[in-house]
Design an enzyme around this catalytic site. Structure first.
Site, short mmCIF file in Angstrom:
data_model
loop_
_atom_site.label_atom_id
_atom_site.label_comp_id
_atom_site.label_asym_id
_atom_site.label_seq_id
_atom_site.Cartn_x
_atom_site.Cartn_y
_atom_site.Cartn_z
N SER A 1 15.28 75.04 37.10
CA SER A 1 14.83 74.69 35.76
C SER A 1 15.29 75.64 34.67
CB SER A 1 13.30 74.60 35.73
OG SER A 1 12.73 75.82 36.17
N HIS B 1 10.44 80.15 31.78
CA HIS B 1 11.32 79.21 31.12
C HIS B 1 11.59 79.64 29.68
CE1 HIS B 1 9.44 76.96 34.46
NE2 HIS B 1 10.70 76.55 34.62
N GLU C 1 -1.37 72.35 22.92
CA GLU C 1 -2.32 73.38 23.33
C GLU C 1 -1.67 74.74 23.55
OE1 GLU C 1 -4.42 71.91 26.70
OE2 GLU C 1 -5.37 70.27 25.59
#
Length: 256
Positions: free
Chosen positions: A9, A195, A188
């Site tokens: 990722s 990341h 939120e």
């Protein structure tokens, strides 16, 4: 010129639905000519093991062509010893090194020139000093690259140095670590020190580009890659993952 991207990722292409999360090679395209084609096979949560087991590497080999270059960067998920579907040991003679060697040798058999990269540092500070959260994995990558005689870019060391220079608070802007009501996709807020946001992806890709520019000094067969880097820049992306977005558990494991 075509560049294949194999990883997890941290490298993955992210569309509008995940913004501001940004794979670092999305920003690396800024350092290459617009004629460069990027085939990004990186995907959330993958390790060297799951990348092979799920058939993603077979897909890479199907698409790979002679003359391509490949950037290979794993470790974040290989480290997860509690997950047998992804975990690989970094010890000598164990799966992590064997998988990296497998990638290199198979790609070379198709005339592709691979580059191994150590993982990006997580934003983990201890008593005000940046901490290496990747254990033996960066060294395993460096040693495997030497054994296979391929270039290796030590992004762990480079990004740790940058984070150390920036400091704990200032470096927060590089990561998906932000307060509420800042981004529509994450109303939120987020507390994720793995990341990257665009600023982090750009800062880290700038470090990588500087190293890519020098690769041909030791590996003359990579001259095209080095010459193209930081020359007539403004690349484009071909995102080839072709699947729906997935929830990645990386940030839940490594939070500040």
């Amino acid at each position: 010129m075509r560049i294949l991207c194999l990883g997890d990722s941290i490298m993955q292409y992210n569309d509008f639905s995940a913004f501001p999360q940004t794979g670092w090679v999305q920003e690396l395209a800024r350092f290459f000519p617009e004629t460069t084609e990027w085939l990004n096979f990186a995907r959330n949560g993958r390790s060297t093991k799951s990348f092979i087991d799920e058939g993603r590497f077979a897909r890479v080999m199907k698409e790979a062509e002679e003359g391509d270059f490949a950037l290979i960067q794993f470790a974040h998920n290989d480290e997860k010893s509690a997950d047998p579907a992804r975990y690989t040991s970094a010890e000598k003679g164990c799966a992590f090194r064997k998988n990296l060697s497998f990638f290199v040798r198979e790609l070379r058999s198709k005339g592709v020139k691979p580059v191994l990269l150590t993982p990006m540092a997580r934003r983990m500070f201890e008593n005000g000093k940046i901490k290496n959260s990747h254990g033996q994995y960066p060294q395993a990558i460096i040693e495997t690259a030497a054994e296979e005689n391929v270039p290796c870019i030590d992004m762990t060391a480079l990004t740790m140095n940058l984070l150390s220079a920036e400091g704990e608070e200032k470096s927060r802007r590089f990561y998906m670590n932000f307060d509420s009501a800042l981004y529509e996709n994450f109303p939120e807020g987020r507390s994720d020190n793995s990341h990257l946001r665009p600023e982090g992806a750009h800062a880290f890709s700038r470090l990588a580009a500087a190293e890519i520019k020098k690769i041909a000094e030791k590996f003359p067969e990579y001259k095209e890659l080095s010459d193209f880097c930081m020359s007539n820049c403004g690349g484009r992306f071909l995102e080839v993952s072709g699947e729906n977005s997935e929830i990645d558990d990386e940030f839940t494991v490594f939070q500040k």
